[in-house]
Design a protein around this motif. Structure first.
Motif, short mmCIF file in Angstrom:
data_model
loop_
_atom_site.label_atom_id
_atom_site.label_comp_id
_atom_site.label_asym_id
_atom_site.label_seq_id
_atom_site.Cartn_x
_atom_site.Cartn_y
_atom_site.Cartn_z
N UNK A 81 0.74 -1.57 0.08
CA UNK A 81 -0.22 -0.15 -0.04
C UNK A 81 0.58 1.15 -0.23
N UNK A 82 0.50 2.02 -0.69
CA UNK A 82 1.39 3.62 -0.87
C UNK A 82 0.56 4.48 0.31
N UNK A 83 1.78 4.63 1.43
CA UNK A 83 0.87 5.51 2.99
C UNK A 83 1.00 6.63 2.77
N UNK A 84 2.19 7.10 2.13
CA UNK A 84 2.85 8.37 2.05
C UNK A 84 3.21 8.61 0.74
N UNK A 114 -3.74 1.23 -3.30
CA UNK A 114 -3.99 2.85 -2.38
C UNK A 114 -5.47 3.19 -2.13
N UNK A 115 -5.51 3.56 -0.92
CA UNK A 115 -7.19 4.08 -0.49
C UNK A 115 -6.86 5.08 0.36
N UNK A 116 -8.44 5.33 1.34
CA UNK A 116 -7.84 6.83 1.92
C UNK A 116 -6.91 8.56 1.09
N UNK A 117 -6.91 8.37 0.16
CA UNK A 117 -6.14 9.04 -1.22
C UNK A 117 -7.09 10.25 -1.07
N UNK A 118 -6.51 11.88 -0.09
CA UNK A 118 -6.79 12.70 -0.73
C UNK A 118 -6.99 13.34 -2.33
N UNK A 119 -8.41 14.10 -2.19
CA UNK A 119 -8.08 14.74 -3.54
C UNK A 119 -6.59 14.90 -4.47
N UNK A 120 -6.12 15.83 -3.67
CA UNK A 120 -4.68 15.75 -4.55
C UNK A 120 -4.02 14.51 -5.21
N UNK A 331 -11.18 2.06 -3.74
CA UNK A 331 -9.85 1.90 -3.08
C UNK A 331 -9.05 1.97 -5.16
N UNK A 332 -7.41 1.77 -5.28
CA UNK A 332 -6.98 1.40 -6.70
C UNK A 332 -6.26 0.69 -6.45
N UNK A 333 -5.97 0.04 -8.06
CA UNK A 333 -5.01 -0.99 -7.95
C UNK A 333 -4.73 -0.41 -8.95
N UNK A 349 -11.92 -6.42 1.86
CA UNK A 349 -11.57 -5.80 3.03
C UNK A 349 -11.94 -5.59 4.20
N UNK A 350 -12.15 -5.65 4.85
CA UNK A 350 -12.63 -4.44 5.94
C UNK A 350 -12.33 -3.74 6.54
N UNK A 351 -12.45 -2.80 7.58
CA UNK A 351 -12.21 -1.30 6.94
C UNK A 351 -10.71 -1.35 7.79
N UNK A 352 -10.45 -2.08 8.47
CA UNK A 352 -8.67 -1.53 9.13
C UNK A 352 -8.05 -1.92 7.70
N UNK A 353 -8.33 -2.57 6.55
CA UNK A 353 -6.59 -3.00 5.68
C UNK A 353 -6.51 -2.16 5.20
N UNK A 354 -5.40 -2.26 4.54
CA UNK A 354 -4.29 -0.86 4.23
C UNK A 354 -3.82 -0.40 5.55
N UNK A 355 -3.80 1.11 5.25
CA UNK A 355 -3.51 1.20 7.26
C UNK A 355 -4.07 2.14 7.37
N UNK A 356 -5.49 1.99 7.38
CA UNK A 356 -6.79 2.07 7.85
C UNK A 356 -6.62 2.12 9.30
N UNK A 357 -6.28 0.90 9.78
CA UNK A 357 -6.12 0.82 11.23
C UNK A 357 -5.18 1.63 11.53
#
Length: 359
Positions: A81-84, A114-120, A331-333, A349-357
């Protein structure tokens, strides 16, 4: 001249413990986040966790990777996952973000999610044309207290002078809400609130299809990316500290003392998420427990992408929500990752997958 440096577990540990870590204008990772990444049970020793971009000897930007994997027909499929992703404004226009992304694609053979990305960030990912959307998760945001004094001036700055009046309204409305919620009592069935996943829970979780084992959830709880405190790490531009940040491991039992459900709850400054939830029943008891937990801990908002549980919460007459609205997590792959996966593959996926947890 731009050059890139990749850091695996050992290299990241050496980087953080050295003086080089803090000598630049900004930090590419917090110390406690780095230690957590190094302990990630799904990360191989050679996988890059952090990619740094330098312009001569100045740090210009960075990209964080969180290794993960799927179990597909008994075989491990590794990806990250891309986290930052950050590039200093002083170095904009040099295609550094693209260079960082290209290195990540190369290191992980295109297996990037990737997930939880900003609009930018989403705009950038769409612009480079290699990411595809997969099925999103639909969720709910449940509200339990009013915050007129905060929300209205943010949405309508011209009303800021009326903030004291909004505060009075909040106190009156929340007093009524508290009186109503006083009727919600501690459940009469057995439940436990733990600070870590125990062996009994790990065995229970193993019955379900999940991308996280009990031990992996234990790693999340014991190695947080956010620490409690009012300290602000000015040189690190992503989340690092919060006034309140706590994990709770919940176990719920039936009348015969059999575990019927367990869950990870994450509370941050009055906002609660349910990163992981496992249930062998219709979850009515967990719904009752959640109502009690929300009242006891004075929760302001619950965000949940647990679809079946959300149906229960919506229809429950005892759940103390005062408002709710729909949410969507996209989500994007990477297109190469999609080519490497079976055509009918469902990541579940559950809520916590990626770095969401972690945040």
């Amino acid at each position: 001249m731009i050059y890139l440096q990749t850091l695996n577990k050992k290299q990241l540990e050496e980087f953080v413990s050295s003086g080089d870590f803090k000598k630049h204008d900004f930090l590419p990772i917090s110390e406690h986040r780095a230690k957590s990444q190094i302990k990630n049970p799904k990360a191989d020793d050679d996988q890059p966790l952090l990619i740094l971009a330098y312009d001569d000897d100045q740090l210009a930007g960075y990209l964080g990777c969180l290794p993960d994997n799927f179990n597909i027909d008994g075989k491990t499929f590794s990806y990250a996952w891309l986290s930052t992703l950050y590039v200093s404004h002083k170095f904009r226009g040099k295609r550094i973000a693209q260079s960082l992304l290209n290195r990540a694609f190369e290191e992980y053979n295109g297996n990037i999610a990737i997930t939880e990305f900003t609009p930018e960030a989403e705009s950038l990912y769409n612009k480079i044309g290699v990411f595809k959307y997969i099925q999103p998760k639909n969720g709910k945001r449940f509200y339990f207290r009013t915050e007129l004094a905060t929300i209205i001036p943010l949405k309508k700055p011209k009303t800021k002078s009326f903030q004291p009046l909004f505060s009075v309204g909040d106190r009156l409305l929340n007093a009524f809400v508290s009186l109503k919620n006083s009727l919600i009592k501690k459940p009469d069935f057995k439940f436990e609130i733990l600070s870590a996943v125990d062996p009994e829970s790990s065995i229970f979780i193993s019955q379900f299809h999940t991308n996280r084992t009990g031990e992996e959830i234990k790693w999340i709880m014991q190695n947080p990316w956010i620490l409690e405190g009012q300290i602000k790490e000015k040189k690190y531009l992503f989340s690092s500290f919060s006034e309140s940040f706590r994990y709770f491991w919940i176990k719920v039992f039936d009348a015969k003392n059999n575990m019927t459900s367990c869950a990870l709850l994450l509370e941050r400054d009055g906002y609660v998420k349910i990163p992981y939830f496992f249930s062998a029943s219709d979850s009515d008891q967990f719904t009752d427990f959640l109502s009690y937990f929300i009242v006891k801990h004075k929760v302001k908002v619950l965000v949940s992408y647990q679809a079946e549980l959300n149906k229960k919460l919506e229809n429950s007459h005892h759940f103390p929500k005062i408002h709710q609205r729909n949410m969507e997590r996209r989500y994007m792959f990477h297109e190469q990752m999609l080519q490497h996966l079976p055509d009918d593959f469902d990541p579940k996926f559950q809520d916590g997958d990626g770095d969401c947890a972690m945040t």
